[in-house]
Design an enzyme around this catalytic site. Sequence first.
Site, PDB file in Angstrom:
ATOM      1  N   ALA A 108       3.849  71.410 -30.711  1.00 23.35           N
ATOM      2  CA  ALA A 108       3.181  70.768 -31.151  1.00 23.35           C
ATOM      3  C   ALA A 108       1.590  71.755 -30.429  1.00 23.35           C
ATOM      4  O   ALA A 108       1.391  71.725 -29.571  1.00 23.35           O
ATOM      5  CB  ALA A 108       2.565  69.726 -31.556  1.00 23.35           C
TER       6      ALA A 108
ATOM      7  N   TRP B 264      -1.515  70.985 -31.177  1.00 23.21           N
ATOM      8  CA  TRP B 264      -2.698  69.953 -31.056  1.00 23.21           C
ATOM      9  C   TRP B 264      -1.554  69.222 -29.463  1.00 23.21           C
ATOM     10  O   TRP B 264      -3.178  69.039 -29.920  1.00 23.21           O
ATOM     11  CB  TRP B 264      -2.768  69.055 -32.389  1.00 23.21           C
ATOM     12  CG  TRP B 264      -1.434  68.737 -32.733  1.00 23.21           C
ATOM     13  CD1 TRP B 264      -0.451  68.625 -34.137  1.00 23.21           C
ATOM     14  CD2 TRP B 264      -0.806  67.671 -32.181  1.00 23.21           C
ATOM     15  NE1 TRP B 264       0.740  67.906 -33.371  1.00 23.21           N
ATOM     16  CE2 TRP B 264       0.441  66.892 -32.729  1.00 23.21           C
ATOM     17  CE3 TRP B 264      -1.236  66.920 -30.537  1.00 23.21           C
ATOM     18  CZ2 TRP B 264       1.684  66.645 -32.310  1.00 23.21           C
ATOM     19  CZ3 TRP B 264      -0.091  65.421 -30.430  1.00 23.21           C
ATOM     20  CH2 TRP B 264       0.844  65.108 -31.172  1.00 23.21           C
ATOM     21  N   CYS B 265      -1.527  69.451 -29.434  1.00 24.42           N
ATOM     22  CA  CYS B 265      -0.711  69.033 -27.380  1.00 24.42           C
ATOM     23  C   CYS B 265      -1.240  69.313 -26.561  1.00 24.42           C
ATOM     24  O   CYS B 265      -1.394  70.436 -26.046  1.00 24.42           O
ATOM     25  CB  CYS B 265       0.606  68.960 -27.679  1.00 24.42           C
ATOM     26  SG  CYS B 265       1.585  67.787 -26.801  1.00 24.42           S
ATOM     27  N   HIS B 266      -1.996  68.790 -26.247  1.00 29.44           N
ATOM     28  CA  HIS B 266      -2.430  68.944 -24.930  1.00 29.44           C
ATOM     29  C   HIS B 266      -1.642  69.593 -23.996  1.00 29.44           C
ATOM     30  O   HIS B 266      -1.415  70.492 -22.707  1.00 29.44           O
ATOM     31  CB  HIS B 266      -3.152  67.690 -23.922  1.00 29.44           C
ATOM     32  CG  HIS B 266      -3.412  68.281 -22.807  1.00 29.44           C
ATOM     33  ND1 HIS B 266      -5.102  68.889 -22.488  1.00 29.44           N
ATOM     34  CD2 HIS B 266      -3.327  67.647 -21.578  1.00 29.44           C
ATOM     35  CE1 HIS B 266      -4.969  68.646 -21.183  1.00 29.44           C
ATOM     36  NE2 HIS B 266      -3.807  67.670 -20.702  1.00 29.44           N
TER      37      HIS B 266
END
Length: 484
Positions: free
Chosen positions: A167, A169-171
Amino acid sequence: MVSTTKIKSVDFYRKIPRDLTEASLSGAGLSIIAALAMVFLFGMELSTYLAVTTNTSVIVDKSSDGDLLRIDFNVSFPSLSCEFASVDVRDVLGTNRLNLTKTIRKVPIDPHLRATGAEVHSNTGLDLINHGDEDHGDNTYDAIPLTDATFDKFSHHFQILVVNFYAPWCHWSKRLKPSWEKASEITRERYDPETDGRVLLGSVDCTEESELCKRNHIQGYPSIRIFRKGSDLKEDHGHHEHESYHGDRDTESILKMVEELLKPIKKEDHKLALDGKIDNVISSIKKAPVSGGCRIIGYVRAKKVPGEIIISARSRAHSFDASQMNMTHYVSHLSFGKLISERLLTDMKRLMPYFGLSHDRLNGKWFVNEGKFAANVTIEHYLQVVKTEVVSRRFGQEHSVIEEYEYTAHSSVAHGYYYPVAKFHFDLSPMQVLISENPKSFSHFITNVCAIIGGVFTVAGILDSIFQSTVRLVKKKVELGKNI
């Protein structure tokens, strides 16, 4: 010397000469009635003697099972993957145990709560995953993007398809991206997709291809899955099999993983060597869940203070989309204290019908997120626990027959700002219910039996005497009337 005559004077049971006794029809009838009354009253007294009577009291808890309380549970989550399912225990004294595994079993299930595979063991060492030191800025590498339309085409063409479900947005997805794209480029150079055809590294954006990710039961980002050509022909309960990679995420480790996967496959071999493949793959590759649910079975030991059991998705190397998480669950079993055998519990209920009615209040119940609050929905249960102990007194000594914990339960669904969880709050009462058995003495039983026999015999004798006197009086009056 004391004469025998003086001794005979204290005889309580003086005898009437046999020639002065006379049997009568009324006496016989009264004797039969008296005998029946004796038998009936004896039966009533015997029933009372054998019946268990109890005395209930409330006292300060004097538990003999120590400072820890065992909590057994069997809870099924149709939408929580065993890959990330975690059981935590907390209490007001500051205890905070995370991801308990020693006494916990996790079994993958489908939406109908049917098991779809063997027990899943928790992944240890995720906290130590190496992400490498690749530059996170601009790079010249690219990974092959996969979509719902092209996924099957690539998985059927390449004998090994390694996919990074991520994803944006995932760190953790951002940290993996440079290493993954570099490894993908090097793999394409070493194993040309057009001439070799054995392996390809691709990526799927789960924000764009949500159905594809859902079909492969992706719940944490990033998830690296390994698809083998032909694995779609080997199904377990109707689900396709594939594997998950849980190793280091630097470029060197990813390339090493690819090399290990290709060892059993020759360049000119166009069939997947399914037999013995696990022995030839590195230990960081495990079978991926073939369904998106998990049944969590086991027990924990908690201090006898207010606390909570929390079941959630947990990983220190993955991110989760809270809006897509659903903590709907079914409670098959939840109890406190030592497990009581069904036979003993049935015997106790036969003696005390009100006993054991609340030791499994949540059993067999569904708790569903119906979408009222949309995303980030936590389901909480508030359990107030009271200990009940049955004590028997025999031969002047007390011994505990059974100890059980009963509880009341109140459940609620609430919207939160963090990842959704299922919480079981428990609060133990400092008091306990003591049920004491009150046995009746045998001497009391014998005394009552003697009283019944003697009393009925005496009353019957008095009634017979009154009846006989009345008869004689009537006869005498009749005779006087005739003489006049």
